[in-house]
Design an enzyme around this catalytic site. Structure first.
Site: not given
Ligand code: FAD
Ligand code: NAI
Length: 464
Positions: A41-42, A44, A179, A182-183, A269, A312, A443
């Site tokens: 599940g990575g 996410c 930061g 979003v996070i 973040a 990503d 509605h």
């Molecule tokens: P990942 O989910 O990062 O998965 C990659 C996997 O590859 C990992 O499990 C890792 O262990 C594995 N891996 C890496 N290198 C290797 C290797 N060499 N060999 C074997 N395995 C390996 N996105 C949304 O759309 N909605 C959200 O609400 C949302 N909330 C988020 C909240 C947080 C706190 C965070 C951190 C991120 C959030 N995201 C959200 C972003 C989302 O999690 C990522 O965009 C998404 O997981 C990317 O998917 P991916 O498959 O590219 O990589």
């Molecule tokens: P982000 O790119 O959303 O925000 C990072 C923020 O930090 C920006 O506003 C940036 O200007 C600021 N920043 C950068 N350097 C800084 C510094 N030195 N001092 C102060 N502020 C600074 O990244 P975030 O929140 O870490 O999330 C990472 C990724 O995860 C996002 O790109 C997002 O796509 C994904 N994510 C998506 C979610 C969703 O879809 N609901 C939820 C959480 C994460």
């Protein structure tokens, strides 16, 4: 092909990788997926979308019950209290259920899970846990991890990243988030609702970069009203441990007088960066671009035929649904079908309260491209929102001035994340604002605000 172990070997079982593996197997390809985590599940499912949404939901319920906000509906709650361990338990259950579900789907679709870290040893060979596998196609879906901030070292106790911020054993007195993205706003919301004072230090002039300007402004106003102390245009220059807490030194981003902020917990973040370390890309003949990403063509094939990349680790928004769609598309391309992802229509949602969602161009970006017409409708004019005391926010529809084709839709309201799907679908079908305005909407629903904002593009809405 007897000399290949697999038709498709996916590296990484996040939303990109596991979806690609399942789709490839559905297409009859012999498929394996390497994952080094203990569960599938990575990011996410394990430490991202899912646990954060579990805590956002639970903390919202707590705030509603605890703050007396329910009294306006005639619901009196006396003595509501927090059981943080139980809340964490509910989060863990959600993660366990969903990651276990992917394991079940792998078995059902006959995808082999190769447990361990995968490293390229050649263009079509990968080593996992000391064993070598040869595959006709290799999909890199290794995802991303937290971008570190030099001088602010994450110890997962006083200075945390998004993963440790999901697991805090107690509510911090003062949480400082570095930061305002979003996070920062989602996890800041969780701990603010549970009782923490939350300060957000953002380098830029406004929070939520990449979103529509008006939406960013309105979101900033709403979060401040909720009690967030948002310091935009500010940078952190130093972090020093003091007792169990941290003293941060901040100063205006453009330079100026320094100040200190004392925090119990600091959340870093400031973005995420692609995972390619230790992957042995050089053995495969691949290199990364200046942002550490692996470049691909529109079919998700890298510069090396037979090696593909998604999610990503490639350019584009770091979002789970974008990774999933790329996972399906790449498997279909490998399987001889035509897999396409329309990168112009990828919705993004911030799951705060209210939620913030958008798809397509911001008003600023659309105006740079040509003449536009904009229709806006406030949630204060929406009957359902009024009925449930949920009137913060608005819907904004941006259309081409000449063709009326919808270029972007932005929404702030409690259910914006659900509402944005209809806007994405309309844009995918090339809808005009008139198409949306003349579509019958049920509605009373929040979605009627999209219809009325569309009506406002060329004429007048009814309810304002
Ligand atoms: P990942 O989910 O990062 O998965 C990659 C996997 O590859 C990992 O499990 C890792 O262990 C594995 N891996 C890496 N290198 C290797 C290797 N060499 N060999 C074997 N395995 C390996 N996105 C949304 O759309 N909605 C959200 O609400 C949302 N909330 C988020 C909240 C947080 C706190 C965070 C951190 C991120 C959030 N995201 C959200 C972003 C989302 O999690 C990522 O965009 C998404 O997981 C990317 O998917 P991916 O498959 O590219 O990589
Ligand atoms: P982000 O790119 O959303 O925000 C990072 C923020 O930090 C920006 O506003 C940036 O200007 C600021 N920043 C950068 N350097 C800084 C510094 N030195 N001092 C102060 N502020 C600074 O990244 P975030 O929140 O870490 O999330 C990472 C990724 O995860 C996002 O790109 C997002 O796509 C994904 N994510 C998506 C979610 C969703 O879809 N609901 C939820 C959480 C994460």
């Amino acid at each position: 092909m007897a000399d290949y172990d697999y038709d498709v070997l996916v590296i990484g079982a996040g939303p990109g990788g596991y979806v690609a593996a399942i789709r490839a197997a559905q297409l009859g390809l012999r498929t394996a997926c390497a994952e080094s985590r203990e569960t599938l599940g990575g990011t996410c499912l394990n430490v991202g979308c899912i646990p954060s949404k579990a805590l956002l939901h639970a903390s919202h319920l707590f705030e509603e019950a605890h703050s007396g906000a329910l009294a306006k509906f005639g619901v009196k709650v006396d003595g509501a209290s927090l059981d943080l361990d139980a809340m964490h338990g509910s989060r863990k259950d959600a993660v366990k259920g969903l990651t276990g579900g992917i394991e079940f789907l792998f078995k059902k679709n006959k995808v082999d899970w190769l447990k361990g870290l995968a490293t390229f040893t050649g263009k079509d060979t990968v080593e996992v846990a000391g064993k070598s596998y040869r595959a006709k196609n290799i999909i890199i879906a290794t995802g991303s991890s937290v971008t570190p901030l030099p001088g602010v070292e994450i110890d997962h106790k006083a200075i945390v990243d998004s993963t440790s911020a999901l697991e805090l054993p107690k509510v911090p007195g003062h949480l400082v988030v570095i930061g305002g993205g979003v996070i920062g706003l989602e996890l800041g919301s969780v701990w603010r609702r549970l009782g923490a004072q939350v300060t957000v230090v953002e380098y830029l002039d406004q929070i939520l970069p990449g979103m529509d300007g008006e939406v960013r402004k309105e979101a900033g106003r709403i979060f401040k009203k909720q009690g967030f102390d948002i310091r935009t245009g500010t940078k952190v220059t130093k972090a020093e441990k003091k007792g169990e807490g941290v003293v941060l030194t901040v100063e205006p981003a453009k330079g100026g007088e320094a100040q200190t902020i004392e925090a119990d917990t600091v959340l870093v973040a400031i973005g995420r960066r692609p995972n390619t370390d230790g992957l042995g890309l050089d053995k495969a003949g691949l290199a990364v671009n200046g942002r550490g990403q692996i470049e691909t063509d529109h079919r998700f094939q890298t510069a090396v035929p037979g090696i593909w990349a998604i999610g990503d680790v490639v350019p584009g928004p770091m979002l789970a649904h974008k990774a999933e769609d790329e996972g399906i598309a790449v498997a279909e391309n490998i399987g001889g079908l035509t897999g396409i992802v329309n990168h112009d229509v990828i919705p993004s949602v911030v799951y705060t309260m209210p939620e913030i969602a958008g798809v397509g161009l911001t008003e600023e970006a659309a105006r740079e491209k040509g003449e536009v017409k904009v229709g806006k409708f406030p949630m204060a004019g929406n009957s359902r929102a009024k009925t449930i005391h949920d009137t913060a926010g608005f819907v904004k529809v941006i259309a081409d001035a000449e063709t009326d084709r919808v270029l972007g839709v932005w929404i702030i309201t409690s259910v914006a994340g659900t509402m944005i799907a209809q806007a994405a679908q309309a844009m995918e079908f090339g809808a005009t604002s008139e198409d949306i305005a003349y579509t019958c909407h049920a509605h009373p629903t929040h979605s009627e605000a999209i219809k009325e904002a569309a009506m406002a593009v060329t004429g007048k809405p009814i309810h304002i």
